[in-house]
Design an enzyme around this catalytic site. Sequence first.
Site, PDB file in Angstrom:
ATOM      1  N   LYS A  17      16.087  -9.755   4.580  1.00 12.65           N
ATOM      2  CA  LYS A  17      15.801  -9.731   6.093  1.00 12.65           C
ATOM      3  C   LYS A  17      16.427 -10.974   6.607  1.00 12.65           C
ATOM      4  O   LYS A  17      16.891 -10.696   7.972  1.00 12.65           O
ATOM      5  CB  LYS A  17      14.363 -10.002   6.187  1.00 12.65           C
ATOM      6  CG  LYS A  17      13.373  -8.715   5.752  1.00 12.65           C
ATOM      7  CD  LYS A  17      12.066  -8.917   5.815  1.00 12.65           C
ATOM      8  CE  LYS A  17      11.175  -7.735   5.557  1.00 12.65           C
ATOM      9  NZ  LYS A  17       9.799  -7.992   5.290  1.00 12.65           N
ATOM     10  N   ASP A  68      13.308  -9.875  -0.983  1.00 10.50           N
ATOM     11  CA  ASP A  68      13.100  -9.046   0.140  1.00 10.50           C
ATOM     12  C   ASP A  68      13.191  -9.935   1.465  1.00 10.50           C
ATOM     13  O   ASP A  68      13.965  -9.546   2.286  1.00 10.50           O
ATOM     14  CB  ASP A  68      11.606  -8.508   0.245  1.00 10.50           C
ATOM     15  CG  ASP A  68      11.435  -7.746   1.286  1.00 10.50           C
ATOM     16  OD1 ASP A  68      12.050  -6.571   1.484  1.00 10.50           O
ATOM     17  OD2 ASP A  68      10.469  -8.235   2.176  1.00 10.50           O
ATOM     18  N   LYS A  76      16.421  -1.538   4.023  1.00 10.10           N
ATOM     19  CA  LYS A  76      16.976  -2.607   4.356  1.00 10.10           C
ATOM     20  C   LYS A  76      18.540  -2.841   3.666  1.00 10.10           C
ATOM     21  O   LYS A  76      19.427  -3.611   3.933  1.00 10.10           O
ATOM     22  CB  LYS A  76      16.691  -4.091   3.947  1.00 10.10           C
ATOM     23  CG  LYS A  76      15.315  -4.371   4.639  1.00 10.10           C
ATOM     24  CD  LYS A  76      14.390  -5.498   4.252  1.00 10.10           C
ATOM     25  CE  LYS A  76      13.588  -5.155   2.893  1.00 10.10           C
ATOM     26  NZ  LYS A  76      12.800  -4.173   3.351  1.00 10.10           N
ATOM     27  N   LEU A 117       6.473  -5.238  13.820  1.00 13.31           N
ATOM     28  CA  LEU A 117       6.617  -6.363  15.051  1.00 13.31           C
ATOM     29  C   LEU A 117       8.250  -6.199  15.648  1.00 13.31           C
ATOM     30  O   LEU A 117       9.200  -5.662  14.895  1.00 13.31           O
ATOM     31  CB  LEU A 117       6.717  -7.598  14.182  1.00 13.31           C
ATOM     32  CG  LEU A 117       5.449  -7.817  13.664  1.00 13.31           C
ATOM     33  CD1 LEU A 117       5.488  -9.270  13.006  1.00 13.31           C
ATOM     34  CD2 LEU A 117       4.438  -7.990  14.784  1.00 13.31           C
ATOM     35  N   GLU A 158      14.652  -1.317  13.143  1.00 13.63           N
ATOM     36  CA  GLU A 158      13.449  -2.179  13.742  1.00 13.63           C
ATOM     37  C   GLU A 158      12.516  -2.798  12.449  1.00 13.63           C
ATOM     38  O   GLU A 158      12.327  -3.771  12.268  1.00 13.63           O
ATOM     39  CB  GLU A 158      12.578  -1.848  14.733  1.00 13.63           C
ATOM     40  CG  GLU A 158      11.740  -3.085  15.318  1.00 13.63           C
ATOM     41  CD  GLU A 158      12.394  -4.101  15.983  1.00 13.63           C
ATOM     42  OE1 GLU A 158      12.498  -5.019  15.443  1.00 13.63           O
ATOM     43  OE2 GLU A 158      12.812  -3.855  17.356  1.00 13.63           O
ATOM     44  N   ILE A 193       5.027   5.303   2.728  1.00 10.66           N
ATOM     45  CA  ILE A 193       5.362   4.948   4.301  1.00 10.66           C
ATOM     46  C   ILE A 193       5.836   6.537   4.856  1.00 10.66           C
ATOM     47  O   ILE A 193       5.207   6.568   5.967  1.00 10.66           O
ATOM     48  CB  ILE A 193       6.592   3.945   4.227  1.00 10.66           C
ATOM     49  CG1 ILE A 193       6.106   2.583   4.063  1.00 10.66           C
ATOM     50  CG2 ILE A 193       7.254   4.100   5.850  1.00 10.66           C
ATOM     51  CD1 ILE A 193       7.144   1.600   3.904  1.00 10.66           C
ATOM     52  N   GLY A 236       2.343  -3.218   5.369  1.00  8.34           N
ATOM     53  CA  GLY A 236       1.218  -2.236   5.069  1.00  8.34           C
ATOM     54  C   GLY A 236       2.024  -0.949   5.656  1.00  8.34           C
ATOM     55  O   GLY A 236       2.909  -1.102   6.609  1.00  8.34           O
ATOM     56  N   GLU A 239       4.283  -5.079  -4.599  1.00  8.80           N
ATOM     57  CA  GLU A 239       5.092  -4.101  -4.982  1.00  8.80           C
ATOM     58  C   GLU A 239       4.185  -3.721  -6.396  1.00  8.80           C
ATOM     59  O   GLU A 239       3.817  -4.555  -7.056  1.00  8.80           O
ATOM     60  CB  GLU A 239       6.548  -4.368  -5.372  1.00  8.80           C
ATOM     61  CG  GLU A 239       7.128  -4.319  -3.884  1.00  8.80           C
ATOM     62  CD  GLU A 239       7.317  -3.252  -3.048  1.00  8.80           C
ATOM     63  OE1 GLU A 239       7.288  -1.966  -4.035  1.00  8.80           O
ATOM     64  OE2 GLU A 239       7.439  -3.275  -1.875  1.00  8.80           O
TER      65      GLU A 239
END
Length: 891
Positions: free
Chosen positions: A751, A747, A648, A682, A675, A543, A868, A736
């Site tokens: 969230k 995960d 997170k 998103l 975000e 990333i 992604g 992963e």
Amino acid sequence: MASLSAAISRSSSHVALAHNTKPKKIHQSQCRTLPLPHRSPICRLGFVSQGASKEASNTRVFTSVKAVLLDESAEKVQLPKGDTWSIHKFGGTCVGSAERIKSVGNIILNDDSERKLVVVSAMSKVTDMMYDLINRAQSRDESYISALDAVLEKHRSTALDLLDGDDLAGHATESFTDFVVGHGELWSAQMLSAVVRKHGIDCKWMDTREVLIVNPTSANQVDPDYLESEKRLENWYSKNPSQIIIATGFIASTPQNIPTTLKRDGSDFSAAIMGALCRAGQVTIWTDVDGVYSADPRKVNEAVILKTLSYQEAWEMSYFGANVLHPRTIIPVMRYNIPIIIRNIFNLSAPGTKICHPLVSDKEENQTVESLVKGFATIDNLALVNVEGTGMAGVPGTAHAIFGAVKDVGANVIMISQASSEHSVCFAVPEKEVKAVAEALKSRFRQALDAGRLSQVAIITNCSILAAVGQKMASTPGVSATLFSALAKANINVRAIAQGCSEFNITVVVKREDCIKALKAVHSRFYLSRTTIAVGIIGPGLIGSTLLEQLKDQAAVLKEEFNIDLRVMGITGSRTMLLSESGIDLSSWKELQKGKGEAADLQKFVQHVHGNHFIPNTVLVDCTADSAIASHYYDWLRKGIHVITPNKKANSGPLDQYLKLRALQRRSYTHYFYEATVGAGLPIISTLRGLLETGDKILQIEGIFSGTLSYIFNNFMGKVAFSEVVTKAKQAGFTEPDPRDDLSGADVRRKVIILARESGLKLELSDIPEKSLVPEPLRASASAEEFMQKLPQFDQEMSKKLQDAEDAGEVLRYVGVVDVVKQKGVVELRRYKKDHPFAQLSGSDNIIAFTTTRYQKQPLIVRGPGAGAQVTAGGIFSDILRLASYLGAPS
């Protein structure tokens, strides 16, 4: 050592007798500093004409006070006044060498003004050399002789480079004491006038001690006597009529004809006075910069040259430390509305800055807030003195007593701020003077302090002043708000404020270490220069490296179209980091990290990225999933460092730490954007906040939050085995390295807890039951490879769940739910009808449904790619641009 008067007498006789000239008698009162022996280089520095002129059979010696003695009976020529005169002033750097003096001569010759009066400083460093000479002589340090030799050699070599034959003529000085430092100007003026005459142009040089009369003041300054000076100028010109006059700067005389100086920066002052005496069309100050900058270019790279300044604006900027002009230089020309032009002798193509009365166009009503602020200046090494107490309120004479005590110790008050309640008086003084000021105040108010009428005399050291200057800006709504908003967004604490009714400046006091950062921040805001942000990237993995690629591709567009300058000052992984002072070349950062990288040190990394005071704003982008990195967010935010992350761990960690982090964010101008923690690219967090901030009430949030699990269940249909779909997802890079990290639902749980907390629920991660898709026997598998090998053994259980769903006309979806009404969070595998929005997904898309009081019958749906590197990096990039807009970039 021989007595000073005898030494001077011998020196004068030595020069005079050598040329068959009767020596002048020098009054002993003029000779109390320098014990100069007869071999003094000042004496030897006479450029003596030896029969060079056909008309002159005898040698002439020109003294430092009078040049050419003309016949008193000669017809007097009246001094013409008005804009036919053009005044030029050349500073020490402009006449610092033979080559530069030639350049000055060309400028004078190329000026097509009818009449020119040129004021020159001493050659660069000469004035300092002469002051050093005096200091050595006063202390009876014999080395002053060798220092004088250095002065002689500097001028002798320059004269030899410039002149030859007839022009190598000069003067022997008449006095060697208080005005020794003025000799540099005398020598510069004579050499320059000789250079001009070499071109066949009539030119006279003026010793301004014969013309400028000044009255010394108690403040180590002088006040010009304009009436007397004007008379003497007319008399001088009647004897020395010429189209070009080269005049000495810096030096003058008292009404008693005692030579003196105009103190430091006196050459500019000389030029302004001469301009006023001649009623000149303009005064040009030649220097080594292109004009007046909007801020110190050494501190603000984006500083621009100002085309025009009003006299008052230049005055204010000079007072507050800007390298413009000394404030007193402006006074003489203001009287006759004579413009001053600041120009660069080393860049003749630059038009420079014009200082004059405001033009009519400057007063148009369509001016913006930004255009009304012309420039910013700073003063460092100050201290604030705060005299405070209830006994001050309404007591006449308190302020008089305070500043009387300050005056008694000779301190200079630079700024005053007083509350309307009169409860406190705050003022700034140079830090070197604050100790004496504090002691004087405590002594003066000892009784009031002991009685409690005054509570304290407080000293705050390590301060700087930042002043925003602009004509009439204070009467325009929004200027102060813009200024203080820019400071707040740069996390600058303002310690004191002063805004005068003259409407020319707003002054604030800040910490010394924050001064450059504050200057950069306000200049960027008002001049709409690039909103520069120092960026530190933590975690250059998939990333992080994708984000760096996006930053590289978009950097030029952001600068040109949006005034945003994102400078990546550091990149760090777990082992290696790459640091840069000006910004890393993102086209080759991987190669640079290999070649110039150093051992990773998070503390050093943060200090480097945040420590560049030329950049007012800093953001750290955490692209890791590391809880140890997330634990630093609070300290970073507290230091004024913005944080952006897809990590997170901070927002789903212990509730008390999350609440502490959010409380800090709300009460400061330091931003924390995350975000990408929920929806990758998103707009999930921003949508939720928009609903809450507009008064909507969240009832439920339900969604497919995992791109990996979305892909798996979108493809788990028909006769395809569950293990086969997982294998395909892993091969495509959707999971992963260990698919159990996705199938565990951890995960999704994180969230859900983030969204629950954003909705106002105070839940811990442990409050959400774990519903893992990893078969119980495989949770302890030694490796991902072992897990994948054994997963087919458990396909039958998942196949049965799929078949039951299909028999009912439904699909399987792994979802997370925030039930605000019941104040709980759920993560589980659910079944949905085939016409439900959750059943319509494809690929790795995410979908989130917000059920609110406004969207109760038909939930608000947000859908799109949820996994992604590209979309996640894009979400982070979007947060960076949102930060830039908050910090002043055009939206």
